[in-house]
Design an enzyme around this catalytic site. Structure first.
Site, PDB file in Angstrom:
ATOM      1  N   CYS A  94       0.682  -1.230  -0.090  1.00  0.00           N
ATOM      2  CA  CYS A  94       0.042  -0.008   0.109  1.00  0.00           C
ATOM      3  C   CYS A  94       0.740   1.388  -0.025  1.00  0.00           C
ATOM      4  O   CYS A  94       2.036   1.099   0.651  1.00  0.00           O
ATOM      5  CB  CYS A  94      -0.985   0.042   1.105  1.00  0.00           C
ATOM      6  SG  CYS A  94      -2.166   1.521   1.365  1.00  0.00           S
ATOM      7  N   HIS A 126      -9.254  -3.694  -2.339  1.00  0.00           N
ATOM      8  CA  HIS A 126      -8.255  -2.939  -1.532  1.00  0.00           C
ATOM      9  C   HIS A 126      -8.629  -1.535  -1.277  1.00  0.00           C
ATOM     10  O   HIS A 126      -8.714  -0.964  -0.293  1.00  0.00           O
ATOM     11  CB  HIS A 126      -6.769  -3.259  -2.233  1.00  0.00           C
ATOM     12  CG  HIS A 126      -5.818  -2.593  -1.614  1.00  0.00           C
ATOM     13  ND1 HIS A 126      -4.688  -2.960  -0.717  1.00  0.00           N
ATOM     14  CD2 HIS A 126      -5.445  -1.146  -1.308  1.00  0.00           C
ATOM     15  CE1 HIS A 126      -3.927  -2.069  -0.298  1.00  0.00           C
ATOM     16  NE2 HIS A 126      -4.302  -1.171  -0.578  1.00  0.00           N
ATOM     17  N   GLU A 127      -8.878  -0.809  -2.512  1.00  0.00           N
ATOM     18  CA  GLU A 127      -9.286   0.635  -2.590  1.00  0.00           C
ATOM     19  C   GLU A 127     -10.542   0.928  -1.825  1.00  0.00           C
ATOM     20  O   GLU A 127     -10.761   1.637  -1.253  1.00  0.00           O
ATOM     21  CB  GLU A 127      -9.366   0.854  -4.250  1.00  0.00           C
ATOM     22  CG  GLU A 127      -7.882   0.889  -4.795  1.00  0.00           C
ATOM     23  CD  GLU A 127      -6.729   1.463  -4.185  1.00  0.00           C
ATOM     24  OE1 GLU A 127      -6.886   2.513  -3.579  1.00  0.00           O
ATOM     25  OE2 GLU A 127      -5.913   0.961  -4.057  1.00  0.00           O
ATOM     26  N   HIS A 171     -10.136   1.091   1.610  1.00  0.00           N
ATOM     27  CA  HIS A 171      -9.679   2.457   2.233  1.00  0.00           C
ATOM     28  C   HIS A 171     -11.047   3.450   2.417  1.00  0.00           C
ATOM     29  O   HIS A 171     -10.777   4.295   3.220  1.00  0.00           O
ATOM     30  CB  HIS A 171      -8.748   3.123   1.028  1.00  0.00           C
ATOM     31  CG  HIS A 171      -7.261   2.802   1.148  1.00  0.00           C
ATOM     32  ND1 HIS A 171      -6.658   2.791   2.114  1.00  0.00           N
ATOM     33  CD2 HIS A 171      -6.668   2.110   0.275  1.00  0.00           C
ATOM     34  CE1 HIS A 171      -5.369   2.271   1.943  1.00  0.00           C
ATOM     35  NE2 HIS A 171      -5.442   1.963   0.860  1.00  0.00           N
TER      36      HIS A 171
END
Length: 186
Positions: free
Chosen positions: A113, A156-157, A160
């Site tokens: 990341c 993953h995004e 966030h």
């Protein structure tokens, strides 16, 4: 232009906050942010620009990583052949995973990341396939099915946008624990 100094690191409260939905039509500030995040990804995949600006390569960048708590992320998954179109390239706004496979997937090399400056080993267990609904910069609703690496990147995004970092998914007691049905993606 976004550079590494503009990307916040773990420990910053914005990375652990629930991001706010983005309103349409996009404000000028949101349009600029979306373009700048995609530009960072494009630049970070160009070896000359990586060297020139000291960038770390990336395939995704979420607004919270540049200290903007909004549900927006740029994703640029290149094809294996440089001359081909990217596997997936878009700014995903207010994204929602509307369905997913039961089968788990993880990258054999683990995940990294841009906001985490240390190596953290272990399988980041995610869904191998997802159906994603999001809005693009023009405010058009999109729906796409993704599998393997592009699905992992989008998850993953999206994490966030909800204050979750990739290592939150790693089994602390046994980082490489895996069920028999885990799809390992190289």
């Amino acid at each position: 232009m976004i550079k590494m100094r503009d990307i916040i690191r773990e420990g910053n409260h914005t990375l652990r906050a629930e991001a706010k939905p983005v309103k349409f039509p996009l404000s000028e500030a949101d349009q600029k942010l979306a373009r700048n995040m995609m530009e960072y990804l494009e630049n970070s995949q160009d070896p000359e620009l990586v060297k020139k600006y000291g960038l770390r390569a990336g395939v995704g960048l979420a607004a919270p990583q540049v200290d903007v708590s909004e549900q927006m992320a740029a994703v640029l998954v290149p094809s294996e052949n440089e001359d081909d179109e990217p596997v997936f390239k878009d700014v995903i706004i207010n994204p929602v995973i509307i369905s997913h496979s039961v089968q788990p997937g993880a990258l054999t090399e683990g995940e990294g990341c841009l906001s985490v400056d240390r190596d953290i080993s272990g399988y980041v267990i995610r869904h191998d396939r997802i159906t994603l609904r999001y809005y693009n910069m023009a405010g058009e609703q999109k729906k796409i099915r993704l599998k393997n690496y592009p699905a992992i990147v989008c998850q993953h995004e999206i994490d966030h946008l909800h204050g979750i970092l990739f290592y939150d998914h790693i089994n602390e007691a046994n980082p490489f624990a895996a069920d028999d049905d885990l799809v390992l993606i190289s």
